[in-house]
Write an enzyme that holds these catalytic residues in place. Structure first.
Site, PDB file in Angstrom:
ATOM      1  N   ASP A   1       0.858  -1.175   0.000  1.00 11.69           N
ATOM      2  CA  ASP A   1       0.000   0.000   0.000  1.00 11.69           C
ATOM      3  C   ASP A   1       0.908   1.244   0.000  1.00 11.69           C
ATOM      4  OD1 ASP A   1      -2.312   1.689   0.473  1.00 11.69           O
ATOM      5  OD2 ASP A   1      -1.566   1.854   2.525  1.00 11.69           O
TER       6      ASP A   1
ATOM      7  N   ASP B   1      -0.274   5.180   0.724  1.00 20.81           N
ATOM      8  CA  ASP B   1      -0.575   6.228   1.707  1.00 20.81           C
ATOM      9  C   ASP B   1      -0.714   5.623   3.097  1.00 20.81           C
ATOM     10  OD1 ASP B   1      -0.724   8.475  -0.103  1.00 20.81           O
ATOM     11  OD2 ASP B   1      -2.461   7.439  -0.929  1.00 20.81           O
TER      12      ASP B   1
HETATM   13  C1  XBP Z   1      -5.322   6.159   0.337  1.00 14.91           C
HETATM   14  C2  XBP Z   1      -6.394   6.929  -0.300  1.00 14.91           C
HETATM   15  C3  XBP Z   1      -6.097   7.905  -1.366  1.00 14.91           C
HETATM   16  C4  XBP Z   1      -5.464   9.166  -0.886  1.00 14.91           C
HETATM   17  C5  XBP Z   1      -5.749  10.302  -1.833  1.00 14.91           C
HETATM   18  O1  XBP Z   1      -4.933   5.144  -0.534  1.00 14.91           O
HETATM   19  O2  XBP Z   1      -7.535   6.725   0.022  1.00 14.91           O
HETATM   20  O3  XBP Z   1      -7.304   8.185  -1.975  1.00 14.91           O
HETATM   21  O4  XBP Z   1      -6.016   9.542   0.360  1.00 14.91           O
HETATM   22  O5  XBP Z   1      -5.269   9.999  -3.081  1.00 14.91           O
HETATM   23  P1  XBP Z   1      -3.899   3.949  -0.168  1.00 14.91           P
HETATM   24  P2  XBP Z   1      -6.006  10.510  -4.392  1.00 14.91           P
HETATM   25  O6  XBP Z   1      -3.700   3.911   1.316  1.00 14.91           O
HETATM   26  O7  XBP Z   1      -4.571   2.715  -0.708  1.00 14.91           O
HETATM   27  O8  XBP Z   1      -2.637   4.258  -0.905  1.00 14.91           O
HETATM   28  O9  XBP Z   1      -6.511  11.899  -4.103  1.00 14.91           O
HETATM   29  O10 XBP Z   1      -4.943  10.467  -5.447  1.00 14.91           O
HETATM   30  O11 XBP Z   1      -7.149   9.564  -4.652  1.00 14.91           O
HETATM   31 MG    MG Z   2      -3.104   3.255   3.137  1.00 12.52          MG
END
Ligand code: XBP
Ligand code: MG
Length: 253
Positions: free
Chosen positions: A10, A12
């Site tokens: 993952d 973020d």
């Molecule tokens: C986390 C998310 C993302 C980011 C924002 O994703 O929900 O949507 O918060 O990114 P993960 P975008 O933990 O799966 O990486 O604005 O580009 O959608």
């Molecule tokens: Mg995440």
């Protein structure tokens, strides 16, 4: 006995703590640049994180009475502006990698383990993080970058993990997911994957029942010992998470 052949990361919250000081700030910059009044403070953003995907998150805020109603096209424009702001924040070095991430990535790469990314984030936001926080050489070291709208249903749906595994030709029984959130864990679980969770301030109190290890961070030898929140396989020597721990999880029943 299953062997670890593939690690799916993952982004973020797992590679880096991008939400509070990255995505949230970029959304607010985009709102301000568009002349909108709406701002997402840290607590509000925590509530909005229950919905993955930036465009989906704005729509959710509208539906709950936060933002004024706007069209999907306007949401897409705002999101493109937000992504530009986010890329600048990352290029300015605003968000470092979490402890132990580069160490584990390097150890897995050196061991010939297939590496991939499975994220709901927009591809260009992911590219910025790889280029500025990880290093450009990692573009080639990840065998797949599965991101954003490449699948119709974002986490907690299984789609992004299933897509990545299909692209790589790997099976669930030889693949381990690394996540930070309940939505990520549910997505990995639905894809049939074992999963290690590194919590952060936003996700610490979420339900990770059934996950294979829950820790405060991957950690490093020269830092204080990590906090172990759940260790169902009774792994030993968890001062920090090592590749051997991930391999032991795959071999466990
Ligand atoms: C986390 C998310 C993302 C980011 C924002 O994703 O929900 O949507 O918060 O990114 P993960 P975008 O933990 O799966 O990486 O604005 O580009 O959608
Ligand atoms: Mg995440």
């Amino acid at each position: 006995m299953n062997q670890l052949k593939c690690l799916l990361w993952d982004v973020d919250g797992t590679l880096a703590d991008t939400e509070r000081d990255g995505h949230r700030v970029a959304f607010n910059m985009a709102f301000e640049a568009a002349g909108m009044d709406r701002r997402w403070d840290e607590a509000t953003y925590g509530e909005l994180l229950k919905v993955t995907g930036g465009k989906e998150r704005m729509r959710f805020d509208i539906e709950r009475g936060g933002m004024a109603d706007i069209s999907d096209a306007r949401i897409a424009e705002l999101h493109a502006s937000k992504t530009e702001m986010y890329q600048k924040l990352i290029a300015d070095g605003a968000i470092p990698l979490r402890p132990g991430v580069l160490r584990l990535l390097q150890a897995a790469y050196d061991s010939g383990i297939t590496l991939g990314v499975s994220t709901t984030t927009t591809p260009s936001a992911l590219d910025a993080l790889i280029e500025h926080s990880l290093g450009s050489e990692w573009f080639d070291r990840f065998a797949v970058l599965a991101a954003g709208d490449i699948v119709p249903a974002k986490k907690p749906a299984a789609d992004i993990y299933l897509y990545a595994m299909q692209e790589l030709g790997v099976q669930a029984g030889e693949t381990l997911a690394l996540e930070d959130s309940c939505n990520g864990w549910l997505s990995a679980q639905a894809a049939g994957l074992k999963c290690v969770i590194t919590v952060n301030g936003y996700t610490r109190n979420q339900d990770f029942s059934g996950a294979d290890l829950v820790v405060s961070e991957f950690g490093d030898a020269d830092r204080d010992a990590i906090e172990v929140l759940d260790n169902p396989h009774a792994l030993e020597n968890l001062h920090h998470v090592e590749l051997a721990h991930l391999q032991a999880i795959m071999q466990a029943d």
